[in-house]
Write a protein that holds these residues in place. Structure first.
Motif, PDB file in Angstrom:
ATOM      1  N   ASN A 103      33.940  42.356  35.020  1.00 26.13           N
ATOM      2  CA  ASN A 103      33.219  41.092  34.935  1.00 26.13           C
ATOM      3  C   ASN A 103      32.213  40.915  36.066  1.00 26.13           C
ATOM      4  OD1 ASN A 103      34.598  40.293  37.236  1.00 26.13           O
ATOM      5  ND2 ASN A 103      36.118  39.091  36.130  1.00 26.13           N
ATOM      6  N   LYS A 135      32.695  40.743  39.253  1.00 23.82           N
ATOM      7  CA  LYS A 135      33.213  40.117  40.475  1.00 23.82           C
ATOM      8  C   LYS A 135      34.018  41.134  41.284  1.00 23.82           C
ATOM      9  CE  LYS A 135      31.952  35.796  39.645  1.00 23.82           C
ATOM     10  NZ  LYS A 135      30.930  35.162  40.473  1.00 23.82           N
ATOM     11  N   VAL A 170      46.184  35.986  39.666  1.00 20.51           N
ATOM     12  CA  VAL A 170      44.923  36.067  38.922  1.00 20.51           C
ATOM     13  C   VAL A 170      44.473  34.672  38.470  1.00 20.51           C
ATOM     14  CG1 VAL A 170      43.832  36.953  36.806  1.00 20.51           C
ATOM     15  CG2 VAL A 170      45.189  38.483  38.245  1.00 20.51           C
ATOM     16  N   LYS A 177      40.966  33.012  39.643  1.00 19.71           N
ATOM     17  CA  LYS A 177      39.950  32.558  38.681  1.00 19.71           C
ATOM     18  C   LYS A 177      39.529  31.119  38.971  1.00 19.71           C
ATOM     19  CE  LYS A 177      40.876  35.489  34.653  1.00 19.71           C
ATOM     20  NZ  LYS A 177      41.624  35.596  33.401  1.00 19.71           N
ATOM     21  N   ALA A 208      42.748  42.557  34.965  1.00 18.63           N
ATOM     22  CA  ALA A 208      41.989  41.325  34.689  1.00 18.63           C
ATOM     23  C   ALA A 208      40.477  41.567  34.767  1.00 18.63           C
ATOM     24  CB  ALA A 208      42.395  40.234  35.680  1.00 18.63           C
ATOM     25  N   TYR A 241      38.551  42.897  37.259  1.00 21.94           N
ATOM     26  CA  TYR A 241      37.858  42.692  38.532  1.00 21.94           C
ATOM     27  C   TYR A 241      37.700  44.021  39.262  1.00 21.94           C
ATOM     28  CZ  TYR A 241      38.596  37.668  38.050  1.00 21.94           C
ATOM     29  OH  TYR A 241      38.568  36.379  37.595  1.00 21.94           O
ATOM     30  N   ASP A 270      26.645  33.023  37.682  1.00 20.99           N
ATOM     31  CA  ASP A 270      27.257  33.361  36.390  1.00 20.99           C
ATOM     32  C   ASP A 270      26.537  32.698  35.224  1.00 20.99           C
ATOM     33  OD1 ASP A 270      29.186  35.036  37.236  1.00 20.99           O
ATOM     34  OD2 ASP A 270      30.811  33.579  37.269  1.00 20.99           O
ATOM     35  N   ARG A 282      35.806  29.937  40.025  1.00 19.55           N
ATOM     36  CA  ARG A 282      35.095  28.962  39.188  1.00 19.55           C
ATOM     37  C   ARG A 282      34.504  27.848  40.049  1.00 19.55           C
ATOM     38  NH1 ARG A 282      38.758  29.296  35.163  1.00 19.55           N
ATOM     39  NH2 ARG A 282      39.995  27.624  36.068  1.00 19.55           N
TER      40      ARG A 282
END
Length: 230
Positions: free
Chosen positions: A2, A4, A114, A118, A26, A28, A130, A122
């Protein structure tokens, strides 16, 4: 992936490994460090999106490193989650007081880690990282890696794109050439400060007459992205 990157800072290899597996599952990217010195070098050079920082580290403690990161303008915005075996209330308060964004007590499940990670990312992610960011009809879409206006797409090189993205997500602040080198090129890249001027000129040229005024020269200080008259 993703996109990140998370830096895992823990002196216990099995814990780093367990966290690395959870991050990989996940989607990352991750970096690893066993102590504060190694962690600080990676943070300056790689600018991770988040740091998972163990409280108890050999030499400089995790809390000391967190304090140092939050005092330095170049690293102050990087979110930190403290990993701690200490459940005492004052330890948690101390971690949050030095600027940690969250803490998680060992032992913890990978799923919980995780989920917390997240949530912190966010909260910490501004528009333009993003999601698209728009200023006076100039739109930067970080997912599609495109810059557009009402007239259509603007073509620019990768360095000019990164410069524009940094400026649009850090508006109305003056940055010196050396700060821009650290933020856009990375801390361990040896580039002449005048290189920044060359790329600023290219960026203004790409933006054209309609938008080049947004990139302002502040005499004796550096550059700023602003919608206000210079």
């Amino acid at each position: 992936m993703n996109g990140k990157t998370v830096l895992i800072v823990d002196d216990e290899a099995p814990i780093r490994e367990m966290i690395a597996v959870a991050l990989e599952m996940a989607d990352y990217d991750y970096l690893e460090a066993a102590d504060a010195r190694e962690a600080h070098a990676l943070i300056v050079d790689k600018q991770p999106d988040l740091v998972l920082l163990d409280w108890m580290l050999p030499g400089t403690s995790g809390v000391e490193l967190a304090r140092r990161l939050k005092k330095d303008e170049a690293t102050a915005d990087i979110p930190i989650i403290m990993l701690t075996a200490k459940v005492e209330e004052d330890n948690k308060i101390q971690g949050l007081e030095v600027g940690a964004d969250d803490y998680i007590t060992k032992p913890f499940s990978p799923r919980e880690l995780v989920a917390r990670l997240k949530a912190v990312l966010r909260r910490a992610t501004p528009p333009g990282v993003d999601s698209p960011i728009e200023v006076e009809g100039l739109t930067l879409d970080p997912v599609g890696h495109r810059v557009t206006t009402e007239e259509g797409a603007i073509n620019m090189g990768p360095t000019e794109y990164r410069l524009l993205q940094f400026f649009m997500t850090h508006q109305e602040r003056v940055y010196t050439r050396s700060q821009l080198l650290d933020q856009v090129w990375g801390g361990n890249v040896y580039v002449e400060e005048r290189t920044v001027d060359v790329h600023i000129r290219r960026l203004r040229k790409a933006l054209g007459d309609q938008y080049d005024h947004l990139i302002q020269t502040v005499r004796g200080a550096g550059y700023r992205f602003s919608t206000k008259a210079a």
